[in-house]
Design an enzyme around this catalytic site. Structure first.
Site, PDB file in Angstrom:
ATOM      1  N   HIS A   2       0.691  -1.036  -0.146  1.00 32.47           N
ATOM      2  CA  HIS A   2      -0.372  -0.304  -0.137  1.00 32.47           C
ATOM      3  C   HIS A   2       0.484   1.035  -0.005  1.00 32.47           C
ATOM      4  CE1 HIS A   2       0.865  -0.266   4.208  1.00 32.47           C
ATOM      5  NE2 HIS A   2       0.748  -1.151   4.562  1.00 32.47           N
ATOM      6  N   HIS A  61       3.943   1.448   1.873  1.00 37.04           N
ATOM      7  CA  HIS A  61       5.295   1.191   1.641  1.00 37.04           C
ATOM      8  C   HIS A  61       5.800   1.898   0.485  1.00 37.04           C
ATOM      9  CE1 HIS A  61       3.180  -2.797   3.318  1.00 37.04           C
ATOM     10  NE2 HIS A  61       4.012  -3.003   3.123  1.00 37.04           N
TER      11      HIS A  61
HETATM   12  P1  AMP Z   1       4.849  -4.758   6.220  1.00 38.42           P
HETATM   13  O1  AMP Z   1       4.767  -4.873   4.790  1.00 38.42           O
HETATM   14  O2  AMP Z   1       3.878  -4.701   7.125  1.00 38.42           O
HETATM   15  O3  AMP Z   1       6.416  -5.712   7.233  1.00 38.42           O
HETATM   16  O4  AMP Z   1       5.370  -3.761   6.268  1.00 38.42           O
HETATM   17  C1  AMP Z   1       6.457  -3.562   5.494  1.00 38.42           C
HETATM   18  C2  AMP Z   1       7.514  -2.369   6.195  1.00 38.42           C
HETATM   19  O5  AMP Z   1       6.215  -0.932   6.070  1.00 38.42           O
HETATM   20  C3  AMP Z   1       7.243  -1.735   7.253  1.00 38.42           C
HETATM   21  O6  AMP Z   1       8.901  -0.573   8.302  1.00 38.42           O
HETATM   22  C4  AMP Z   1       6.444  -0.834   7.668  1.00 38.42           C
HETATM   23  O7  AMP Z   1       6.876  -0.078   9.189  1.00 38.42           O
HETATM   24  C5  AMP Z   1       6.276  -0.607   7.201  1.00 38.42           C
HETATM   25  N1  AMP Z   1       4.490  -0.097   6.416  1.00 38.42           N
HETATM   26  C6  AMP Z   1       3.822  -0.225   7.343  1.00 38.42           C
HETATM   27  N2  AMP Z   1       2.831   0.539   7.276  1.00 38.42           N
HETATM   28  C7  AMP Z   1       3.300   1.638   7.269  1.00 38.42           C
HETATM   29  C8  AMP Z   1       2.165   2.678   6.810  1.00 38.42           C
HETATM   30  N3  AMP Z   1       1.359   3.513   7.215  1.00 38.42           N
HETATM   31  N4  AMP Z   1       3.357   3.843   7.175  1.00 38.42           N
HETATM   32  C9  AMP Z   1       4.649   3.757   7.025  1.00 38.42           C
HETATM   33  N5  AMP Z   1       5.314   2.569   6.872  1.00 38.42           N
HETATM   34  C10 AMP Z   1       4.384   1.402   7.055  1.00 38.42           C
END
Ligand code: AMP
Length: 253
Positions: free
Chosen positions: A33, A36
């Site tokens: 999203h 990312h």
């Molecule tokens: P994930 O795919 O959920 O493991 O997240 C991958 C990276 O994206 C991690 O560093 C998360 O902290 C970051 N991330 C996920 N959601 C958000 C968001 N809404 N805003 C900023 N970074 C995000």
């Protein structure tokens, strides 16, 4: 051109031709999203080569049901990664990363047992272990993490510092939907009704009220609260809305 790399050996061949300071890295679990994408844009600005990983890391899921239902759509992710201009997508399968069947792990004994760690035993062992493995494979100069997972960001920074790893950990602010809900892959799992209610979490967390008032208000609105706590001048929360767990944090006004 965006190249998909499935194996460590394939990546090592590519890595040989890149210099030490070239690589910025954004680890993800896919179901991408704008949160990312913001990390990827930042990475592209800072680095000659941007590598993203898409790997749903089983060891960080304390609940097998949660792992099973975690959203996965690699073709859609790949389209977004292409659009974002990512150079390499590391997309290994479980066996490639866990040939040891998780006999070795990175474990932190204090902060990882607080906040989310208190409610998801073993979660941060899984996170730190996979990030250590991914760092050793990709060997980036810089890696990008969101403040949405603030505790994760702190622990990764701390791990990198204490294992003397030469990687700059860059934290990036939380990207939200227009109604305030923090973007998350898990938001896809909310029903239409739950999705309507979800921004109450962010609004209540930001209301400036006391921790106990926030808990009361959330419970009145049908959230099941894991925790609401203040640390480092921020307020942190984790709640369930139906079967979906949401986390968020904000500076304390
Ligand atoms: P994930 O795919 O959920 O493991 O997240 C991958 C990276 O994206 C991690 O560093 C998360 O902290 C970051 N991330 C996920 N959601 C958000 C968001 N809404 N805003 C900023 N970074 C995000």
């Amino acid at each position: 051109m965006t190249e998909v790399v499935k194996s460590v050996s394939e990546w090592r061949k590519i890595r040989k031709n890149l210099s030490e300071n070239d690589i910025g890295f954004v680890p993800t679990m896919g179901a991408l999203h704008q949160g990312h994408i913001s990390l990827l844009q930042r990475c592209k600005n800072d680095n000659r080569v941007t590598v993203a990983s898409v790997f749903v890391n089983s060891t960080q899921f304390n609940d097998p049901e949660d792992f099973k239902k975690y959203p996965r759509d690699f073709e859609r992710d790949l389209k977004m990664l292409r659009q974002a201009g990512v150079d390499y997508v590391f997309h290994p399968d479980h066996e490639e990363i866990y040939a040891d069947e998780y006999r070795y792990m990175v474990s932190e004994k204090e902060f990882s047992t607080k906040l989310c760690g208190a409610y998801r035993p073993g979660h941060f062992d899984g996170v730190l272990t996979v990030v250590m493995k991914l760092f050793n494979i990709i060997r980036p100069a810089r890696a990008y993490f969101g403040e949405k997972d603030y505790q994760q960001l702190i622990l990764i920074r701390d791990m990198v510092s204490n294992f003397f790893m030469n990687i700059d950990i860059v934290g990036s602010s939380i990207i939200r939907e227009s109604d305030g809900l923090a973007m998350s892959s898990r938001n896809q799992l909310l029903s239409a009704e739950e999705r309507k209610k979800a921004p109450v979490f962010y609004k209540t967390l930001n209301s400036g009220k006391s921790v106990s008032e926030i808990i009361n208000e959330l419970e009145k609105s049908d959230f099941k609260v894991d925790y609401i706590e203040e640390h480092f001048g921020r307020i942190f929360g984790a709640v369930f809305l139906g079967k979906t767990r949401l986390i968020d944090n904000a500076p304390r006004n």
